[in-house]
Design an enzyme around this catalytic site. Structure first.
Site, PDB file in Angstrom:
ATOM      1  N   ASP A  14       0.844  -1.192   0.000  1.00 16.17           N
ATOM      2  CA  ASP A  14       0.000   0.000   0.000  1.00 16.17           C
ATOM      3  C   ASP A  14       0.883   1.247   0.000  1.00 16.17           C
ATOM      4  OD1 ASP A  14      -2.461   1.552   0.431  1.00 16.17           O
ATOM      5  OD2 ASP A  14      -1.665   1.863   2.454  1.00 16.17           O
ATOM      6  N   ASP A  16      -0.415   5.250   0.666  1.00 19.03           N
ATOM      7  CA  ASP A  16      -0.744   6.275   1.655  1.00 19.03           C
ATOM      8  C   ASP A  16      -0.957   5.660   3.025  1.00 19.03           C
ATOM      9  OD1 ASP A  16      -1.244   8.738   2.707  1.00 19.03           O
ATOM     10  OD2 ASP A  16      -3.106   9.097   1.631  1.00 19.03           O
ATOM     11  N   ASP A 210      -1.491  -0.417   6.133  1.00 17.74           N
ATOM     12  CA  ASP A 210      -1.760   0.176   7.446  1.00 17.74           C
ATOM     13  C   ASP A 210      -3.238   0.198   7.798  1.00 17.74           C
ATOM     14  OD1 ASP A 210      -2.151   2.302   5.364  1.00 17.74           O
ATOM     15  OD2 ASP A 210      -2.795   3.433   7.140  1.00 17.74           O
TER      16      ASP A 210
END
Length: 275
Positions: A14, A16, A210
């Site tokens: 991922d 951002d 995240d």
């Protein structure tokens, strides 16, 4: 949690909240990517962002000091275009979206039209108007299929949160009563597209992210193992609640990218990973 031995031949990473915050690199991201390159462990940056082309995303990463080329980036726009090309070869598409989506559709051989489309595809569009919404609703009610690049309702910016593609979709769904085919995370469609680009099976790849609601849930949906890093949405204080809300579990939870660097390095050194 108890650690499992995880077969690994590639990573779906991922962006951002995992690699950067806004225009600021998360500490350790550059060293992590250089290590993956040195070890020749395949990876892709996999993003729900449909507004930018892979080349533009790579340039942003480079500006932060993170090694990246266009071929390292996999976007929801690319996956959406591939999905539509597979299901509607040479299909007529009414597109709500920005350069990243428009470019992906053209590269996939789809026809961009303003009338009588087979498909309405919608991503993030910061120039979205009522007139454009009315056109899209009219086409959906007339029988066009509806494809949504990604369901994110809010996007983080330097000025705070702004509405995302999911917020625009909420208006279209409310007006038309039609639910879209969702391409981006937490859907498995984006992950399957990325796996195909790497030439890997789901059980051979890890998803790194995240956000339990998108990254970890998408990995679970695709059949990949997952590593939750506490660098963005998930923190040491809330990650268990977030995982519970997402209805999934991460195979490994790590505090930061330095810990991830060490974890992968140790596994490679002990031959528990097989790139």
């Amino acid at each position: 949690m108890a650690e499992q031995e995880l077969p690994l031949r590639g990573l779906l990473i991922d962006l951002d909240g995992t690699v950067y915050h806004g225009h600021r690199m998360i500490d350790g991201a550059d060293k992590l990517i250089r290590m993956l390159q040195d070890k020749q462990l395949p990876y892709l940056f996999v993003t729900n962002n449909s507004t930018a082309t892979p080349g533009v995303v790579a340039e942003r990463l480079q500006a932060m000091g993170i090694p990246a080329q266009a071929q390292d980036v996999c976007t929801s726009a690319q996956a959406a275009a591939s999905y539509m090309a597979d299901n509607h070869p040479n299909g007529r598409v009414f597109a709500i979206g920005e350069e990243g989506l428009q470019t992906a559709l053209i590269e996939a051989g789809l026809q961009l039209v303003e009338e009588n489309p087979d498909i309405v595809v919608q991503g993030m569009d910061r120039e979205f108007t009522f007139s454009r919404m009315a056109q899209a609703v009219r086409f959906l009610l007339a029988g066009a299929s509806y494809v949504l690049t990604n369901p994110d309702r809010l996007l983080p910016t330097a000025e705070g949160f702004m509405p995302g593609a999911g917020s625009l979709s909420a208006m279209l769904q409310a007006a038309s009563g039609i639910e879209p085919t969702v391409i981006g995370k937490p859907s498995a469609i984006l992950m399957d597209f990325a796996l195909n680009k790497l030439g890997l099976k789901a059980e051979e790849a890890w998803v790194i992210g995240d956000n339990p609601m998108t990254d970890i849930a998408a990995g679970h949906a695709a059949g990949c193992k997952s590593v939750l890093v506490l660098t963005g949405l998930a923190t040491p204080h809330n990650y268990q609640q977030l995982l519970e809300a997402a209805g999934c579990t991460a195979d490994v939870v790590l505090e930061d990218l330095h810990s991830l660097h060490t974890y992968i390095g140790d596994k490679l050194a002990s031959h528990q990973l097989t790139p």
